[in-house]
Design an enzyme around this catalytic site. Structure first.
Site, PDB file in Angstrom:
ATOM      1  CB  CYS A  72     -36.374  50.186  30.895  1.00  0.00           C
ATOM      2  SG  CYS A  72     -36.838  48.678  30.003  1.00  0.00           S
ATOM      3  CB  VAL A  80     -42.163  54.080  31.835  1.00  0.00           C
ATOM      4  CG1 VAL A  80     -42.921  55.288  32.342  1.00  0.00           C
ATOM      5  CG2 VAL A  80     -42.335  53.950  30.324  1.00  0.00           C
ATOM      6  CB  THR A  81     -41.556  50.697  34.484  1.00  0.00           C
ATOM      7  OG1 THR A  81     -40.702  49.531  34.488  1.00  0.00           O
ATOM      8  CG2 THR A  81     -42.720  50.501  33.573  1.00  0.00           C
ATOM      9  CG  ASP A 103     -37.709  51.942  26.993  1.00  0.00           C
ATOM     10  OD1 ASP A 103     -36.916  52.454  26.196  1.00  0.00           O
ATOM     11  OD2 ASP A 103     -37.494  50.855  27.568  1.00  0.00           O
ATOM     12  CD  GLN A 138     -26.007  51.402  50.819  1.00  0.00           C
ATOM     13  OE1 GLN A 138     -24.855  51.003  50.959  1.00  0.00           O
ATOM     14  NE2 GLN A 138     -26.941  50.704  50.180  1.00  0.00           N
ATOM     15  CE  LYS A 184     -37.463  43.828  29.991  1.00  0.00           C
ATOM     16  NZ  LYS A 184     -38.636  44.096  29.133  1.00  0.00           N
ATOM     17  CD  GLU A 235     -37.973  46.263  26.572  1.00  0.00           C
ATOM     18  OE1 GLU A 235     -38.321  47.029  27.495  1.00  0.00           O
ATOM     19  OE2 GLU A 235     -37.998  45.027  26.672  1.00  0.00           O
ATOM     20  CE  LYS A 280     -34.222  50.858  26.998  1.00  0.00           C
ATOM     21  NZ  LYS A 280     -35.066  49.709  27.322  1.00  0.00           N
TER      22      LYS A 280
HETATM   23  N1  TIU Z   1     -39.188  49.893  29.445  1.00  0.00           N
HETATM   24  C1  TIU Z   1     -39.398  48.969  30.383  1.00  0.00           C
HETATM   25  O1  TIU Z   1     -39.388  49.266  31.565  1.00  0.00           O
HETATM   26  N2  TIU Z   1     -39.698  47.678  29.957  1.00  0.00           N
HETATM   27  C2  TIU Z   1     -40.480  46.804  30.661  1.00  0.00           C
HETATM   28  O2  TIU Z   1     -40.685  45.675  30.250  1.00  0.00           O
HETATM   29  N3  TIU Z   1     -41.032  47.291  31.814  1.00  0.00           N
HETATM   30  C3  TIU Z   1     -41.933  46.655  32.625  1.00  0.00           C
HETATM   31  O3  TIU Z   1     -42.178  47.169  33.708  1.00  0.00           O
HETATM   32  N4  TIU Z   1     -42.489  45.533  32.217  1.00  0.00           N
END
Ligand code: TIU
Length: 221
Positions: free
Chosen positions: A163, A158-159, A25, A203, A133, A73, A130
């Site tokens: 995701c 990210v993030t 993303d 772990q 997430k 996304e 996709k």
């Molecule tokens: N790609 C992804 O992480 N989608 C999000 O909505 N991330 C946020 O941190 N909002």
């Protein structure tokens, strides 16, 4: 023969014949002002800062001739693949499907939905759109990877708290050996990045491994 990548919690056994990079993303919606991430009240500059490292990681895979997969996304223009709960969530001034500075938020084909120019996919690379997430929900990615014989996934993007972490946990449950490149991922919140990394490697690597790009560059060359 596996390549041992110095990593936490112990060296990652990268299998060069069965490894793919997944860049999650790195689209304008999350990284540039006026997009979805900005609309949620986040400091998007934190994410923009990792672009050179992600670019270096993609370059390393391209040099080796290893598979590079990009995700975005994305929702259909009629939002039929977006649960109403996802649209309703939050108090953002703009919601998914509404029009911002880069077009409709998180909608296929809009300017904001494109991967940032400097990380754009090239011919032969796979782009997975996709609606969730996680990268496996409603994408066919699991079947694609199994068909290709891919067993090892190197992750970036990210993030990390949304995701990337969802996708890595889902991949771990599906039997993939996962390595997250820690300086090629970022959070809107510094404390979340640190916590997510510790959750992954704790772990005995309950979710997988974590290493910086330099460790891969040194081991792979
Ligand atoms: N790609 C992804 O992480 N989608 C999000 O909505 N991330 C946020 O941190 N909002």
């Amino acid at each position: 023969m596996d390549i041992a990548i110095p990593a936490r919690p112990y060296p990652y056994p990268l299998d060069p014949d069965h490894t793919a990079l997944v860049v999650i993303d790195m689209q304008r919606d999350f990284i540039e002002r006026g997009g979805f991430g900005d609309s949620l009240g986040n400091d998007v500059a934190r994410l923009e800062a990792i672009i050179p490292v992600v670019s270096g990681l993609i370059g390393l895979f391209r040099k080796q001739g290893w598979l590079v997969i990009h995700t975005r996304e994305v929702h259909k223009p009629d939002l039929s693949d977006c649960p109403p709960s996802k649209i309703r969530r939050g108090n953002a001034p703009l919601k998914i499907g509404e029009t911002g500075a880069m077009g409709r938020l998180l909608v296929r084909g809009e300017p904001g939905n494109q991967i940032v120019d400097s990380l754009a996919p090239i011919a032969g690379e796979i782009v997975i759109d996709k609606p969730g997430k996680g990268m496996f929900w409603a994408t066919g990615l699991e079947e694609m990877l199994k068909g290709l014989g891919t067993t090892h996934l190197v992750l970036a993007g990210v993030t990390i708290e949304v995701c990337v972490q969802t996708s890595m946990r889902e991949a771990n449950d599906r039997g993939f050996e996962c390595l997250l490149v820690e300086d090629a991922t970022e959070s809107y919140f510094s404390e979340f990045k640190a916590a997510a990394i510790e959750m992954i490697v704790a772990q005995g690597g309950i979710v997988g491994w974590v290493a910086p790009l330099a460790a891969l560059e040194k081991a792979i060359g």
